[in-house]
Motif scaffolding. Structure first.
Motif, mmCIF file in Angstrom:
data_model
loop_
_atom_site.group_PDB
_atom_site.id
_atom_site.type_symbol
_atom_site.label_atom_id
_atom_site.label_comp_id
_atom_site.label_asym_id
_atom_site.label_seq_id
_atom_site.Cartn_x
_atom_site.Cartn_y
_atom_site.Cartn_z
ATOM 1 N N THR A 67 32.380 22.929 46.143
ATOM 2 C CA THR A 67 31.056 23.421 45.764
ATOM 3 C C THR A 67 30.062 23.232 46.906
ATOM 4 O O THR A 67 29.212 24.093 47.162
ATOM 5 C CB THR A 67 30.556 22.716 44.496
ATOM 6 O OG1 THR A 67 31.524 22.859 43.456
ATOM 7 C CG2 THR A 67 29.240 23.314 44.014
ATOM 8 N N VAL A 68 30.173 22.106 47.603
ATOM 9 C CA VAL A 68 29.334 21.878 48.784
ATOM 10 C C VAL A 68 29.588 22.966 49.817
ATOM 11 O O VAL A 68 28.654 23.535 50.396
ATOM 12 C CB VAL A 68 29.601 20.481 49.396
ATOM 13 C CG1 VAL A 68 28.899 20.347 50.746
ATOM 14 C CG2 VAL A 68 29.122 19.389 48.461
ATOM 15 N N THR A 93 44.242 28.258 35.840
ATOM 16 C CA THR A 93 44.356 29.035 37.067
ATOM 17 C C THR A 93 43.570 30.340 36.974
ATOM 18 O O THR A 93 43.234 30.813 35.882
ATOM 19 C CB THR A 93 45.825 29.371 37.360
ATOM 20 O OG1 THR A 93 46.311 30.257 36.332
ATOM 21 C CG2 THR A 93 46.681 28.114 37.404
ATOM 22 N N LYS A 94 43.338 30.926 38.124
ATOM 23 C CA LYS A 94 42.661 32.216 38.188
ATOM 24 C C LYS A 94 43.458 33.282 37.446
ATOM 25 O O LYS A 94 42.896 34.102 36.702
ATOM 26 C CB LYS A 94 42.478 32.605 39.655
ATOM 27 C CG LYS A 94 41.834 33.963 39.879
ATOM 28 C CD LYS A 94 41.713 34.249 41.365
ATOM 29 C CE LYS A 94 41.135 35.628 41.619
ATOM 30 N NZ LYS A 94 41.020 35.904 43.090
ATOM 31 N N GLU A 95 44.770 33.251 37.613
ATOM 32 C CA GLU A 95 45.640 34.238 36.964
ATOM 33 C C GLU A 95 45.593 34.104 35.444
ATOM 34 O O GLU A 95 45.552 35.099 34.706
ATOM 35 C CB GLU A 95 47.082 34.064 37.468
ATOM 36 C CG GLU A 95 47.300 34.444 38.913
ATOM 37 C CD GLU A 95 46.700 33.454 39.903
ATOM 38 O OE1 GLU A 95 46.387 33.870 41.040
ATOM 39 O OE2 GLU A 95 46.535 32.264 39.534
ATOM 40 N N THR A 116 37.773 24.978 40.042
ATOM 41 C CA THR A 116 38.069 25.246 41.444
ATOM 42 C C THR A 116 37.250 26.427 41.953
ATOM 43 O O THR A 116 36.770 27.257 41.174
ATOM 44 C CB THR A 116 39.557 25.571 41.631
ATOM 45 O OG1 THR A 116 39.851 26.784 40.917
ATOM 46 C CG2 THR A 116 40.443 24.438 41.120
ATOM 47 N N ALA A 117 37.119 26.501 43.264
ATOM 48 C CA ALA A 117 36.421 27.634 43.878
ATOM 49 C C ALA A 117 37.114 28.941 43.525
ATOM 50 O O ALA A 117 36.461 29.949 43.242
ATOM 51 C CB ALA A 117 36.371 27.444 45.398
ATOM 52 N N GLU A 118 38.434 28.929 43.513
ATOM 53 C CA GLU A 118 39.204 30.136 43.201
ATOM 54 C C GLU A 118 38.922 30.643 41.796
ATOM 55 O O GLU A 118 38.746 31.841 41.573
ATOM 56 C CB GLU A 118 40.696 29.856 43.365
ATOM 57 C CG GLU A 118 41.557 31.102 43.191
ATOM 58 C CD GLU A 118 43.033 30.821 43.388
ATOM 59 O OE1 GLU A 118 43.529 29.832 42.794
ATOM 60 O OE2 GLU A 118 43.691 31.579 44.108
#
Length: 305
Positions: A67-68, A93-95, A116-118
């Motif tokens: 995030t930083v 997860t993104k998926e 997560t960033a993803e």
């Protein structure tokens, strides 16, 4: 060297090498004492953006360092210990969420910042535990898919009954481990104490609390209250921090189970070695991920997060 000598050397090195040290409130006192800023994950990210240093060392877990980096892509961001992850942030997860999104295309995806960033790249808006209710209340869409913490999501739903909040099975395993029976035991042991809990706790725990709020909210409530005894229903270090800041009051952890092993992975020597020997885990995110993940964070800022 003893602890104080190590701390003094860390302070010298961070100035020499242009580092800003951020410490989450769950870190141990020896780390908090050498940090430039202490607070929750989002507050630290905002601080990192404002500081003039080119290098930022996050004493917390990976999603916080990410995030930083999202908010300050021009800076070098380091994670204090490479093993410091977050089970909640990593459990979806993104998926997986993309599949759910296809199933519920008319839902607004609200992501807790503990992701997560993803995963943030496919979400509509981000929230913190302190801003979740405020932000969701401002969304035009009443259909909300809240991820990943079902307990925080349930807390939001309870405060906003007009919203249809869809929850998935996920959350903080440390906070979720606390049950109503633990509250009963703690209240019996400390009958005059106010119960302050984090909304990552189960609904059965939150319903018995005198105050439900973020880490910073719990800290502020306890420090400003005229009451003298408190049961603290979040990571065990907060009770310790409060006891040091308010020696005239008494603070009791809700349960000895409230220990985040990932937060405790970072040691003072980890910080020393990063600064002394130019070691450390550098957070690397590509421009596309930063740009997409930044969108839901910007939306949070726009709505007053």
């Amino acid at each position: 060297m003893n602890i104080q000598e190590i701390q003094n050397e860390i302070i010298r090195l961070k100035r020499e090498k242009d580092f800003c040290i951020l410490a989450h409130s769950y870190q141990t006192n020896d780390i908090i004492e050498i940090a430039d800023f202490t607070g929750d994950s989002y507050a630290l990210s905002r601080k990192a953006k404002e500081t003039p240093q080119n290098n930022v060392l996050m004493c917390g877990v990976r999603f916080m360092a990410e995030t930083v980096k999202i908010l300050s892509p021009e800076k070098n961001v380091y994670l204090s210990n490479p093993t410091a992850g977050c089970p909640m942030a990593e459990q979806m997860t993104k998926e997986q969420i993309h599949t759910v999104k296809m199933k519920y295309p008319d839902y607004t995806i609200v992501a807790y910042i503990n992701t997560t960033a993803e995963l943030k790249t496919i979400c509509d808006v981000c929230v913190t535990s302190s801003s979740a209710v405020k932000i969701v209340s401002q969304l035009n869409n009443n259909k909300i898919l809240f991820i990943p913490d079902c307990n925080l999501g349930a807390f939001v739903q309870a405060q906003l009954p007009s919203k249809n909040v869809k929850l998935l099975k996920g959350g903080c395993p440390v906070h979720a481990s606390i049950k109503a029976k633990d509250v009963k035991i703690a209240m019996k042991a400390h009958p005059n104490a106010k119960l302050l809990v984090h909304p990552e706790c189960r609904s059965e725990v939150c319903q018995k609390a005198d105050y439900v709020g973020s880490t910073s909210g719990i800290l502020n409530y306890a420090m400003n209250s005229d009451e003298k005894e408190f049961i603290i229903g979040t990571e065990i270090s907060i009770a310790s921090t409060l006891q040091m800041q308010c020696p005239d009051k008494r603070f009791y952890p809700l349960s000895k189970q409230l220990i985040c092993e990932n937060m405790k992975a970072t040691t003072l020597m980890d910080i020393y070695h990063i600064l002394k020997h130019d070691e450390g885990t550098v957070i690397m995110l590509d421009e596309k991920t930063i740009a997409k993940a930044r969108m839901c964070i910007d939306r949070m800022i726009e709505l007053g997060g």
